[in-house]
Design a protein around this motif. Structure first.
Motif, PDB file in Angstrom:
ATOM      1  N   THR A 152     -42.075 -18.392 -28.604  1.00  0.00           N
ATOM      2  CA  THR A 152     -42.291 -17.169 -27.832  1.00  0.00           C
ATOM      3  C   THR A 152     -42.948 -17.485 -26.493  1.00  0.00           C
ATOM      4  O   THR A 152     -42.523 -16.982 -25.445  1.00  0.00           O
ATOM      5  N   LEU A 153     -43.958 -18.335 -26.531  1.00  0.00           N
ATOM      6  CA  LEU A 153     -44.653 -18.697 -25.289  1.00  0.00           C
ATOM      7  C   LEU A 153     -43.726 -19.443 -24.336  1.00  0.00           C
ATOM      8  O   LEU A 153     -43.765 -19.210 -23.119  1.00  0.00           O
ATOM      9  N   GLN A 154     -42.873 -20.311 -24.866  1.00  0.00           N
ATOM     10  CA  GLN A 154     -41.936 -21.037 -24.008  1.00  0.00           C
ATOM     11  C   GLN A 154     -40.948 -20.078 -23.360  1.00  0.00           C
ATOM     12  O   GLN A 154     -40.630 -20.191 -22.180  1.00  0.00           O
ATOM     13  N   THR A 155     -40.461 -19.109 -24.132  1.00  0.00           N
ATOM     14  CA  THR A 155     -39.533 -18.131 -23.578  1.00  0.00           C
ATOM     15  C   THR A 155     -40.223 -17.298 -22.499  1.00  0.00           C
ATOM     16  O   THR A 155     -39.637 -17.016 -21.457  1.00  0.00           O
ATOM     17  N   ARG A 156     -41.477 -16.925 -22.721  1.00  0.00           N
ATOM     18  CA  ARG A 156     -42.228 -16.172 -21.706  1.00  0.00           C
ATOM     19  C   ARG A 156     -42.336 -16.980 -20.413  1.00  0.00           C
ATOM     20  O   ARG A 156     -42.178 -16.431 -19.318  1.00  0.00           O
ATOM     21  N   ALA A 157     -42.625 -18.274 -20.542  1.00  0.00           N
ATOM     22  CA  ALA A 157     -42.745 -19.122 -19.358  1.00  0.00           C
ATOM     23  C   ALA A 157     -41.409 -19.212 -18.625  1.00  0.00           C
ATOM     24  O   ALA A 157     -41.358 -19.116 -17.394  1.00  0.00           O
ATOM     25  N   ASN A 158     -40.331 -19.379 -19.368  1.00  0.00           N
ATOM     26  CA  ASN A 158     -39.006 -19.442 -18.748  1.00  0.00           C
ATOM     27  C   ASN A 158     -38.643 -18.117 -18.095  1.00  0.00           C
ATOM     28  O   ASN A 158     -38.040 -18.088 -17.016  1.00  0.00           O
ATOM     29  N   LEU A 159     -39.021 -17.028 -18.730  1.00  0.00           N
ATOM     30  CA  LEU A 159     -38.764 -15.710 -18.161  1.00  0.00           C
ATOM     31  C   LEU A 159     -39.559 -15.521 -16.870  1.00  0.00           C
ATOM     32  O   LEU A 159     -39.045 -14.969 -15.893  1.00  0.00           O
ATOM     33  N   ALA A 160     -40.797 -15.996 -16.848  1.00  0.00           N
ATOM     34  CA  ALA A 160     -41.596 -15.913 -15.621  1.00  0.00           C
ATOM     35  C   ALA A 160     -40.917 -16.664 -14.492  1.00  0.00           C
ATOM     36  O   ALA A 160     -40.840 -16.170 -13.363  1.00  0.00           O
ATOM     37  N   LEU A 161     -40.395 -17.843 -14.787  1.00  0.00           N
ATOM     38  CA  LEU A 161     -39.659 -18.608 -13.780  1.00  0.00           C
ATOM     39  C   LEU A 161     -38.431 -17.823 -13.314  1.00  0.00           C
ATOM     40  O   LEU A 161     -38.145 -17.760 -12.124  1.00  0.00           O
ATOM     41  N   GLY A 162     -37.730 -17.214 -14.247  1.00  0.00           N
ATOM     42  CA  GLY A 162     -36.566 -16.404 -13.892  1.00  0.00           C
ATOM     43  C   GLY A 162     -36.932 -15.268 -12.956  1.00  0.00           C
ATOM     44  O   GLY A 162     -36.217 -14.994 -11.990  1.00  0.00           O
ATOM     45  N   HIS A 163     -38.059 -14.624 -13.225  1.00  0.00           N
ATOM     46  CA  HIS A 163     -38.503 -13.539 -12.350  1.00  0.00           C
ATOM     47  C   HIS A 163     -38.763 -14.045 -10.938  1.00  0.00           C
ATOM     48  O   HIS A 163     -38.444 -13.370  -9.954  1.00  0.00           O
ATOM     49  N   VAL A 164     -39.333 -15.231 -10.824  1.00  0.00           N
ATOM     50  CA  VAL A 164     -39.569 -15.823  -9.498  1.00  0.00           C
ATOM     51  C   VAL A 164     -38.230 -16.076  -8.805  1.00  0.00           C
ATOM     52  O   VAL A 164     -38.052 -15.756  -7.629  1.00  0.00           O
ATOM     53  N   LEU A 165     -37.284 -16.638  -9.530  1.00  0.00           N
ATOM     54  CA  LEU A 165     -35.992 -16.998  -8.938  1.00  0.00           C
ATOM     55  C   LEU A 165     -35.181 -15.796  -8.481  1.00  0.00           C
ATOM     56  O   LEU A 165     -34.382 -15.911  -7.552  1.00  0.00           O
TER      57      LEU A 165
END
Length: 90
Positions: free
Chosen positions: A56-69
Motif C-alpha cells: 500500500t505504501l509503495q503504491t501511494r509513493a508511486n501515485l504521488a509521483l504520478g500526480h507530480v508528472l
C-alpha cells in the motif's frame, strides 16, 4: 463463486499486479492513465491490506509521483505518503 475463486479486487497478488502495471505505465510516460490505475489499486489495497502495508505504501509513493508528472503535486499526495510513513511502526 466457489471457495477457490477469488475476486481480483480481493486477491493480494492481483492487487500487486495492478499496482505494478500502474508503475509500468508511469515508466512508459502514460502518467494520466497510471494515476487512474494506481488510484483504483490503492483503494482496494487500503481496504484489503491496510494503510500501512508495504504494498500500500509503495503504491501511494508511486501515485504521488504520478500526480507530480501530471502536474497535480498540490493534491497532497506527498504529504499523505510522508504522514503514513512517519506513523508506520518499522
Amino acid at each position: 463463486m466457489t471457495v477457490l475463486e477469488v475476486e481480483p479486487q480481493n486477491d493480494p497478488d492481483a492487487l500487486r499486479e495492478r499496482a505494478a502495471r500502474g508503475l509500468a505505465m508511469l515508466r512508459a510516460g502514460e502518467a494520466e492513465r497510471a494515476v487512474n490505475d494506481l488510484t483504483s489499486a490503492l483503494i482496494d489495497q487500503v481496504r484489503l491490506l491496510g494503510p500501512l502495508h508495504a504494498d500500500t505504501l509503495q503504491t501511494r509513493a508511486n501515485l504521488a509521483l504520478g500526480h507530480v508528472l501530471v502536474g497535480r503535486a498540490d493534491e497532497g499526495a506527498f504529504d499523505e505518503v510522508l504522514e503514513l510513513a512517519h506513523g508506520a511502526r518499522w
